[in-house]
Design a protein around this motif. Structure first.
Motif, PDB file in Angstrom:
ATOM      1  N   MET A 164       0.849  -1.191   0.000  1.00 57.31           N
ATOM      2  CA  MET A 164       0.000   0.000   0.000  1.00 57.31           C
ATOM      3  C   MET A 164       0.886   1.243   0.000  1.00 57.31           C
ATOM      4  N   SER A 165       0.734   2.073  -1.003  1.00 58.04           N
ATOM      5  CA  SER A 165       1.538   3.286  -1.033  1.00 58.04           C
ATOM      6  C   SER A 165       1.025   4.259   0.031  1.00 58.04           C
ATOM      7  N   ILE A 183       1.095   8.325   1.067  1.00 60.98           N
ATOM      8  CA  ILE A 183       1.426   9.696   0.682  1.00 60.98           C
ATOM      9  C   ILE A 183       1.272  10.585   1.903  1.00 60.98           C
ATOM     10  N   TYR A 212       1.498  14.319   3.229  1.00 63.55           N
ATOM     11  CA  TYR A 212       1.557  15.719   2.831  1.00 63.55           C
ATOM     12  C   TYR A 212       2.350  16.557   3.825  1.00 63.55           C
ATOM     13  N   SER A 213       2.518  16.026   5.034  1.00 60.53           N
ATOM     14  CA  SER A 213       3.246  16.773   6.051  1.00 60.53           C
ATOM     15  C   SER A 213       4.755  16.694   5.786  1.00 60.53           C
ATOM     16  N   SER A 234      -3.783   0.075  -3.333  1.00 55.42           N
ATOM     17  CA  SER A 234      -4.456   1.034  -2.446  1.00 55.42           C
ATOM     18  C   SER A 234      -3.438   2.052  -1.912  1.00 55.42           C
ATOM     19  N   THR A 235      -3.962   3.205  -1.541  1.00 55.26           N
ATOM     20  CA  THR A 235      -3.087   4.288  -1.094  1.00 55.26           C
ATOM     21  C   THR A 235      -3.603   4.869   0.215  1.00 55.26           C
ATOM     22  N   GLN A 236      -2.688   5.043   1.158  1.00 49.20           N
ATOM     23  CA  GLN A 236      -3.029   5.737   2.407  1.00 49.20           C
ATOM     24  C   GLN A 236      -2.510   7.168   2.279  1.00 49.20           C
ATOM     25  N   VAL A 237      -3.393   8.138   2.513  1.00 50.43           N
ATOM     26  CA  VAL A 237      -2.979   9.542   2.421  1.00 50.43           C
ATOM     27  C   VAL A 237      -3.065  10.172   3.804  1.00 50.43           C
ATOM     28  N   MET A 238      -2.047  10.921   4.156  1.00 51.65           N
ATOM     29  CA  MET A 238      -2.035  11.612   5.452  1.00 51.65           C
ATOM     30  C   MET A 238      -1.818  13.106   5.209  1.00 51.65           C
ATOM     31  N   PHE A 239      -2.756  13.933   5.708  1.00 48.19           N
ATOM     32  CA  PHE A 239      -2.649  15.380   5.552  1.00 48.19           C
ATOM     33  C   PHE A 239      -2.002  15.997   6.798  1.00 48.19           C
ATOM     34  N   PRO A 240      -1.470  17.229   6.689  1.00 42.98           N
ATOM     35  CA  PRO A 240      -0.697  17.796   7.799  1.00 42.98           C
ATOM     36  C   PRO A 240      -1.443  17.817   9.133  1.00 42.98           C
ATOM     37  N   GLN A 284      -1.513  14.384  10.509  1.00 41.71           N
ATOM     38  CA  GLN A 284      -0.180  14.031  10.991  1.00 41.71           C
ATOM     39  C   GLN A 284       0.072  14.675  12.361  1.00 41.71           C
ATOM     40  N   MET A 301       5.156   6.074  10.320  1.00 42.66           N
ATOM     41  CA  MET A 301       4.099   7.084  10.166  1.00 42.66           C
ATOM     42  C   MET A 301       4.271   8.250  11.129  1.00 42.66           C
ATOM     43  N   SER A 334      -5.282  16.373  -5.443  1.00 46.16           N
ATOM     44  CA  SER A 334      -4.219  15.494  -4.962  1.00 46.16           C
ATOM     45  C   SER A 334      -2.923  15.790  -5.707  1.00 46.16           C
ATOM     46  N   VAL A 335      -1.801  15.564  -5.038  1.00 47.54           N
ATOM     47  CA  VAL A 335      -0.507  15.723  -5.718  1.00 47.54           C
ATOM     48  C   VAL A 335      -0.438  14.784  -6.925  1.00 47.54           C
ATOM     49  N   LEU A 336      -1.161  13.669  -6.831  1.00 45.67           N
ATOM     50  CA  LEU A 336      -1.132  12.693  -7.923  1.00 45.67           C
ATOM     51  C   LEU A 336      -1.733  13.268  -9.203  1.00 45.67           C
TER      52      LEU A 336
END
Lengths: 195, 157
Positions: free
Chosen positions: A1-2, A4, A6-7, B2-8, B11, B40, B141-143
């Motif tokens: 699982m990738s 990403i 942002y922080s 699948s992709t896990q995205v974490m925003f500031p 975080q 993480m 998204s950056v993507l």
């Protein structure tokens, strides 16, 4: 699982090198480790037996540069190739983003290649993946050996869907980075498409 | 794939939980690790730790232990404890991640367990909020910004 983030502005992906025992998966990672700038790599970890056969996995974290201000980090894993370590292989495939199948070109290892490829297909299916839909490349390793099978024969048996393929001699490094680049690029392209 | 995205802000919330756990448990360090071995979040004395390797090995350990639990018809082993001479490690499974507490003689297993319980609840709630986040609530998204030539450029020698 990738993953990403942002922080920290990072894109993290997981690559797995799969294939029959003694096919050169660990050698691929060792060569990448030796030839990579210290700033771009972490420590290489090998969980191996006393006879240097992979017991659980090898692990190498690698940075490949920046895209749009995001660092791209790839975690490279190998699986143990020996048939009886199947439970470990399944675990390592969890969360995989891209696969390199390292085939052993030696003619007497053809059965082992076919068996390992079938095993990859089954283990991916068990985790809900489909090899046809996953970023995936094949490396025909040990092309430098005199008993290497003809390329056409390997292709016919191991690459019916015509995925990107590379001839290699991992001991000397031939084809190692071409393989890595191809799978990493395919992972990022797929990530972009899915995102 | 699948992709896990974490925003500031997410975080930051996770970092805060790790920081409070590390402080309240008198621990050396706390790491939050994805089930596939991605680091993480971290808190405490991490400067001299190889957190990347630690994360990968911990995830491998947890995966192997999970497979053992299945063989024993047990749902999962929710926590693990490794006792060393000076350093000890407590590992807890939470929603989609693993929480690792590294501690020494300044703390005790009892205190760590007590503090981990509360932190795990908070972390589970945080992950639930992240799962419920709607994609349209976020900006582009950056993507979406990455072009094919960006990817090609990364691999140019």
């Amino acid at each position: 699982m990738s993953f990403i983030n942002y922080s920290s502005r990072e894109i993290n992906c997981k690559l797995v090198y799969y294939g029959p025992g003694l096919g050169g998966k660990t050698t691929n990672l060792q060569y990448i480790y030796q030839k990579t700038n210290p700033d771009a790599k972490g420590k290489m970890i090998s969980l191996a037996t006393e006879t240097e056969r992979t017991l659980f996995f090898d692990f190498l974290p690698l940075s490949l540069g920046e895209i749009r201000g995001f660092k791209t980090r790839f975690h490279l894993y190998t699986v143990p190739g020996q048939v009886f370590y199947d439970a470990s292989r399944k675990l390592i495939l969890k969360g995989v983003d891209g696969v390199v199948f390292v085939a052993d070109s030696q003619i007497e290892r053809m059965e082992a290649n076919i068996e390992a490829l079938e095993n990859l297909r089954i283990n991916l299916q068990e985790q809900g993946y489909n090899l046809e839909k996953l970023p995936y490349v094949i490396q025909y390793n040990k092309r430098d050996l005199p008993n290497a099978a003809p390329l056409a024969e390997l292709r016919e048996l191991l690459n019916p869907t015509n995925v990107p393929e590379f001839e290699a001699a991992a001991v000397s490094g031939q084809g190692v980075f071409d393989t890595l680049k191809a799978v990493a690029k395919s992972v990022l392209t797929e990530l972009k498409r899915g995102g | 794939m699948s992709t896990q995205v974490m925003f500031p802000e997410e975080q930051e919330a996770i970092n805060n939980i790790c920081f409070r756990l590390q402080r309240d448990a008198n621990a050396r360090a706390v790491l939050l690790i994805g089930r596939d071995g991605q680091p993480m979040a971290e808190a405490g004395e991490v400067a001299e730790l190889d957190t990347t390797s630690l994360s990968s090995l911990t995830a491998g350990n947890v995966a192997a232990t999970g497979a053992i639990s299945q063989l024993l018809s047990e749902k999962e082993f929710g926590s693990q404890f490794h006792e060393g001479e000076r350093a000890h490690v407590h590992i807890t499974l939470i929603a989609k991640a693993i929480m690792l507490v590294l501690f020494d003689e300044r703390s005790s297993l009892g205190l760590v367990r007590l503090r981990v319980r509360k932190a795990a609840e908070e972390m589970n709630r945080q992950f639930e909020a992240m799962n419920n986040r709607k994609p349209e609530d976020r900006g582009p998204s950056v993507l979406d910004e990455i072009s094919d030539s960006d990817i090609d450029n990364l691999f140019n020698d």
